[in-house]
Design an enzyme around this catalytic site. Sequence first.
Site, mmCIF file in Angstrom:
data_model
loop_
_atom_site.group_PDB
_atom_site.id
_atom_site.type_symbol
_atom_site.label_atom_id
_atom_site.label_comp_id
_atom_site.label_asym_id
_atom_site.label_seq_id
_atom_site.Cartn_x
_atom_site.Cartn_y
_atom_site.Cartn_z
ATOM 1 N N HIS A 151 13.949 2.396 16.202
ATOM 2 C CA HIS A 151 14.433 2.277 15.056
ATOM 3 C C HIS A 151 14.520 3.418 14.298
ATOM 4 O O HIS A 151 15.123 3.478 12.980
ATOM 5 C CB HIS A 151 13.382 1.560 14.074
ATOM 6 C CG HIS A 151 13.207 -0.069 14.561
ATOM 7 N ND1 HIS A 151 14.548 -0.908 14.522
ATOM 8 C CD2 HIS A 151 11.872 -0.800 14.744
ATOM 9 C CE1 HIS A 151 13.678 -2.119 14.770
ATOM 10 N NE2 HIS A 151 12.493 -1.931 15.425
ATOM 11 N N ASP A 187 14.830 -5.778 22.443
ATOM 12 C CA ASP A 187 13.674 -5.987 21.805
ATOM 13 C C ASP A 187 14.186 -6.958 20.598
ATOM 14 O O ASP A 187 15.149 -7.067 20.269
ATOM 15 C CB ASP A 187 13.456 -4.696 21.079
ATOM 16 C CG ASP A 187 12.310 -4.646 20.133
ATOM 17 O OD1 ASP A 187 11.198 -4.130 20.612
ATOM 18 O OD2 ASP A 187 12.375 -5.108 18.901
ATOM 19 N N HIS A 189 13.916 -7.064 17.560
ATOM 20 C CA HIS A 189 14.301 -6.482 16.293
ATOM 21 C C HIS A 189 15.674 -5.725 16.740
ATOM 22 O O HIS A 189 15.730 -4.918 17.565
ATOM 23 C CB HIS A 189 13.194 -5.530 15.828
ATOM 24 C CG HIS A 189 12.277 -6.238 15.237
ATOM 25 N ND1 HIS A 189 11.022 -6.092 15.894
ATOM 26 C CD2 HIS A 189 11.897 -7.257 14.645
ATOM 27 C CE1 HIS A 189 10.018 -6.858 15.398
ATOM 28 N NE2 HIS A 189 10.620 -7.457 14.529
ATOM 29 N N ASP A 279 8.615 -8.342 22.374
ATOM 30 C CA ASP A 279 8.364 -9.135 21.129
ATOM 31 C C ASP A 279 9.194 -10.207 20.939
ATOM 32 O O ASP A 279 9.366 -10.818 19.930
ATOM 33 C CB ASP A 279 8.164 -8.019 19.902
ATOM 34 C CG ASP A 279 9.284 -7.014 20.029
ATOM 35 O OD1 ASP A 279 10.146 -7.253 20.822
ATOM 36 O OD2 ASP A 279 9.325 -6.179 18.975
#
Length: 385
Positions: A151, A187, A189, A279
């Site tokens: 990120h 991931d 996200h 995740d």
Amino acid sequence: MTPRSSSPPPDLIHVFWHEGMLAHDAGTGVFDTGIDPGFLEVLEKHPENADRVRNMVSILRKGPIAPFISWHSGRPAHVSELLSFHSPEYIEELAQANGAGSKELCAGTFLNPGSWGAALLAAGTTLSAMKYILDGHGKLAYALVRPPGHHAQPCQADGYCFLNNAGLAVQLALDSGFRKVAVIDIDVHYGNGTAEGFYRSDNVLTISLHMNHGSWGPSHPQSGSINEVGESNGFGYNLNIPLPNGTGDEGYAYAMKELVSPAVQVFEPMLIVLVVGQDSSAFDPNGRQCLTMEGYRKIGQIVRRLADTSTDGCILIVQEGGYHVTYSAYCLHATLEGVLKLPAPLLSDPIAYYPEDKAYTVKVVDAIKKYWKESIPFLKDLYRD
């Protein structure tokens, strides 16, 4: 005299790790907020805590996959190395925050004493893993690192991430003469920081499979939608696959088969970077997808097949999220089993089966395929009727 066996030696995954990364402590509170409301007897650790990675290290050292693992020590990155991806102003901001002692850089992202050193170790360890491949010492390397990085954008922190470990490694490959690199981010996200770093480049194909979460504020302005496809020379080389919440093993396998594999094959990379986050599992507190060990194993197998046909088997794996302290380690184990092409699972799943209805995910994937056919120049021939 005993004749030597003619069978090839088993594949090894070269794991790069440094225990100094455990020093990052994001504190306690209500989930990732750092808030103590005053009326809870037990505050939980921040989800990005050292325990999750301790279990990953442990399962690779003591689990049945251990004979297939070769361990290498990581190192801190030099500040000059960080400037290949991040701006000088942003690196100075991080250094000043470190000097001040503690700072919340954005929602849920705490730089505390020990954090900056751990971030430098994560970046340097990932660069070392990439260099191991670039120098021809091995084909499969895994940067087992924290804090995570995908990120972190060139000019700002985001989502527990300070430095973009995968982005720095990709840039190192480009600077070392690798003309094309494909990034596959699983991931839960959106890998917005990596995408932002190469948004105007046609040398890097970034593909992100993530839950459909949208933007979450000033630190994460990107939505991860299908129409964020890159700009200028990079138009068409940032491919987002926002999957419906609840997507499980079959849905992810369908997306990999129908979208990821064809795009990577047409792009013809010289190297694949697999950005992994557990995740996306059915039991993670920070995601809403339903992958089990079998789903992660299948993704590992698919990426390995892509590498065998496109990159002479070269894959750099970079650790990101995964916040269920035990199940994340199991899902990592399964992913690496898949990458190793092992003929049968080494570990059974301790807690899943999770029922899945993939029908809606199939519709979404087919709609994304139609959009790519109409909008992505380098894929138009692939999807031509």
